[in-house]
Design a protein around this motif. Structure first.
Motif, PDB file in Angstrom:
ATOM      1  N   UNK A  50     -10.312  12.565   1.815  1.00  0.00           N
ATOM      2  CA  UNK A  50     -10.033  14.136   1.074  1.00  0.00           C
ATOM      3  C   UNK A  50     -10.970  14.864   1.604  1.00  0.00           C
ATOM      4  N   UNK A  51     -10.383  16.203   1.722  1.00  0.00           N
ATOM      5  CA  UNK A  51     -11.264  17.244   1.962  1.00  0.00           C
ATOM      6  C   UNK A  51     -11.012  18.342   1.259  1.00  0.00           C
ATOM      7  N   UNK A  52     -12.219  19.073   0.815  1.00  0.00           N
ATOM      8  CA  UNK A  52     -12.281  20.214  -0.030  1.00  0.00           C
ATOM      9  C   UNK A  52     -11.836  21.503   0.874  1.00  0.00           C
ATOM     10  N   UNK A  53     -10.665  22.336   0.604  1.00  0.00           N
ATOM     11  CA  UNK A  53     -10.071  23.435   1.035  1.00  0.00           C
ATOM     12  C   UNK A  53     -10.754  24.758   0.449  1.00  0.00           C
ATOM     13  N   UNK A  54     -11.710  25.319   1.328  1.00  0.00           N
ATOM     14  CA  UNK A  54     -12.580  26.455   0.652  1.00  0.00           C
ATOM     15  C   UNK A  54     -11.762  27.658   1.188  1.00  0.00           C
ATOM     16  N   UNK A  55     -10.710  27.718   1.859  1.00  0.00           N
ATOM     17  CA  UNK A  55      -9.976  28.814   2.604  1.00  0.00           C
ATOM     18  C   UNK A  55      -9.890  30.127   1.555  1.00  0.00           C
ATOM     19  N   UNK A  56      -9.616  29.687   0.252  1.00  0.00           N
ATOM     20  CA  UNK A  56      -9.369  30.881  -0.657  1.00  0.00           C
ATOM     21  C   UNK A  56     -10.633  31.084  -1.291  1.00  0.00           C
ATOM     22  N   UNK A  57     -11.988  30.722  -1.033  1.00  0.00           N
ATOM     23  CA  UNK A  57     -13.171  31.113  -1.573  1.00  0.00           C
ATOM     24  C   UNK A  57     -13.255  32.680  -1.156  1.00  0.00           C
ATOM     25  N   UNK A  58     -13.573  33.665  -2.142  1.00  0.00           N
ATOM     26  CA  UNK A  58     -13.778  35.232  -1.712  1.00  0.00           C
ATOM     27  C   UNK A  58     -14.954  35.216  -0.669  1.00  0.00           C
ATOM     28  N   UNK A  59     -14.861  36.105  -0.002  1.00  0.00           N
ATOM     29  CA  UNK A  59     -15.808  36.243   1.128  1.00  0.00           C
ATOM     30  C   UNK A  59     -17.313  36.529   0.401  1.00  0.00           C
ATOM     31  N   UNK A  60     -18.248  35.995   1.041  1.00  0.00           N
ATOM     32  CA  UNK A  60     -19.563  36.306   0.386  1.00  0.00           C
ATOM     33  C   UNK A  60     -19.883  35.272  -0.567  1.00  0.00           C
ATOM     34  N   UNK A  61     -19.029  34.399  -1.025  1.00  0.00           N
ATOM     35  CA  UNK A  61     -19.330  33.454  -1.973  1.00  0.00           C
ATOM     36  C   UNK A  61     -19.744  32.129  -1.187  1.00  0.00           C
ATOM     37  N   UNK A  62     -20.562  31.245  -1.636  1.00  0.00           N
ATOM     38  CA  UNK A  62     -21.026  30.146  -0.614  1.00  0.00           C
ATOM     39  C   UNK A  62     -19.797  29.125  -0.875  1.00  0.00           C
ATOM     40  N   UNK A  63     -19.711  28.387   0.085  1.00  0.00           N
ATOM     41  CA  UNK A  63     -18.363  27.284   0.339  1.00  0.00           C
ATOM     42  C   UNK A  63     -18.868  25.988   0.002  1.00  0.00           C
ATOM     43  N   UNK A  64     -19.236  25.977  -1.436  1.00  0.00           N
ATOM     44  CA  UNK A  64     -19.886  24.936  -2.027  1.00  0.00           C
ATOM     45  C   UNK A  64     -19.097  24.414  -3.367  1.00  0.00           C
ATOM     46  N   UNK A  65     -19.264  23.287  -3.791  1.00  0.00           N
ATOM     47  CA  UNK A  65     -18.479  22.804  -5.098  1.00  0.00           C
ATOM     48  C   UNK A  65     -19.514  22.909  -6.210  1.00  0.00           C
ATOM     49  N   UNK A  66     -19.663  23.901  -6.692  1.00  0.00           N
ATOM     50  CA  UNK A  66     -20.703  24.287  -7.671  1.00  0.00           C
ATOM     51  C   UNK A  66     -20.070  23.527  -8.989  1.00  0.00           C
TER      52      UNK A  66
END
Ligand SMILES: Nc1ncnc2c1ncn2[C@@H]1O[C@H](COP(=O)(O)OP(=O)(O)O)[C@@H](O)[C@H]1O
Ligand SMILES: [Mg+2]
Length: 348
Positions: free
Chosen positions: A218-234
């Motif tokens: 399984x992969x986490x798709x971060x493509x919709x994360x707003x720019x500037x936000x860290x691409x992590x599963x907080x």
């Protein structure tokens, strides 16, 4: 009503909110969902489960286990006495009483709760884990310690992304000092400072005992994360369904991964599962660095197995129904138990 022949044991899990935490209370309703689903599957498989909740250890618990003399316990306890570090003692109790139980034993459960120790064990066995160091509770950060940035700061003993928020990824010493202070002040434990891996994030579910099967990646798709936000599963990304973070961390299973990378991920996951001594089921979280190299973030010997969680999704992607998955966990647990000399827990 026939007599119960097995037990589902769980804890209410509502006690983990630390004062001044930026993360909210652990959602106890999800635990109920997991218990209900496991109970339904056990019935479908022809068992008659008794569902017991345990918040505090007491001699009544021991008497009840002796009285019911179950064929096995389906162990969904993640803490006891309000302390997740004593989770391993529940499995230890089953060991002492000679009761077969699902999931990992005390050693794996205890080890996995210390992310730094896991890293040491994995690295000693040649399994890649990101570089990191501790800033112990009560100590100040040594100025020279953090020369490389970015880093991520995590509480060493938590899971479920407790203590992980947008400020966890630090790009300079000032941010790092603040975040270490946050972990010390709120979570009252050592802060783990780890090199931040910029690449892709994978979760790998493993099912079974000696012949463990790696389920589809399984992969986490971060493509919709707003720019500037860290691409992590907080924490918010994991639990707050209304949040932008939740909506921008979409699990995709099976992941679209080139075959060489996929086989590397599967082999690292299996080696991690064995190295930590996990049994029956586990989930290994990984990330790649900017060069595409795979590293293990953590090994979860007791991942969430509710129908909506990632583990069950991976099982579905492998063609298993939820009940097939539960059956495989029980089969593995019971097979393991037959190899251990039985202690007569009914003696007393
Ligand atoms: N070294 C790292 N580099 C990049 N992201 C990380 C790193 N460690 C943790 N994270 C992010 O934080 C999330 C939670 O960290 P993890 O170690 O898996 O703890 P938890 O037990 O709380 O799930 C991960 O899913 C990932 O998104
Ligand atoms: Mg994780």
């Amino acid at each position: 009503m026939p007599r119960s022949d097995c037990i589902i044991l769980f804890n209410a899990a509502a006690s983990r909110h630390a004062p001044f935490s930026r993360e909210k209370v652990y959602p106890a309703n999800l635990v109920r969902e997991e218990v209900g689903a496991v109970e339904e599957s056990l019935r479908e498989l022809g068992f008659f489960p008794a569902v017991l909740t345990v918040d505090q250890f007491s001699k009544d618990l021991v008497s009840e286990l002796s009285r019911l003399a179950p064929k096995f316990v389906f162990n969904l306890c993640e803490e006891i006495n309000g302390n997740c570090e004593q989770e391993m003692c529940v499995a230890g109790l089953f060991e002492l009483m000679g009761i077969p139980y699902t999931g990992s034993g005390p050693l794996a459960l205890g080890l996995a709760l210390n992310k730094f120790r896991v890293k040491q064990v994995l690295r000693a066995a040649g399994v890649p884990a990101p570089r990191g160091y501790l800033c112990c509770f009560g100590q100040r950060l040594r100025a020279h310690a953090a020369r490389r940035f970015p880093v991520i700061v995590k509480p060493v003993h938590e899971d479920a992304s407790l203590g992980i928020n947008a400020d966890s990824v630090c790009r300079d010493s000032r941010q790092l000092e603040d975040q270490v202070a946050y972990i010390h002040d709120v979570y009252r434990q050592d802060a783990l400072i780890e090199e931040y891996l910029e690449g892709r994030e994978f979760n790998v579910a493993i099912l079974g005992g000696r012949e463990a099967q790696v389920l589809p990646i399984s992969e986490i798709d971060f493509s919709r994360m707003p720019p500037g936000e860290p691409r992590i599963v907080s924490y918010r990304a994991k639990w707050d369904e209304e949040s932008v973070e939740f909506q921008s961390t979409v699990p995709v299973c099976p992941a679209d991964v080139p075959s060489r990378l996929a086989s590397r991920i599967r082999s690292v996951a299996l080696r991690s599962h064995r190295c930590i001594g996990c049994a029956d089921y586990s989930r290994v979280d990984m990330r790649t660095d900017s060069g595409g190299n795979v590293y293990v973030l953590e090994v979860n010997p007791n991942p969430d197995i509710s129908p909506r969680a990632g583990f069950a999704r991976a099982a579905r992607a492998a063609g298993l129904t939820y009940t097939d998955m539960i059956a495989r966990i029980i089969q593995s647990a019971v097979e393991r138990a037959t190899k251990i000399p039985a202690v007569a827990y009914a003696i007393s």
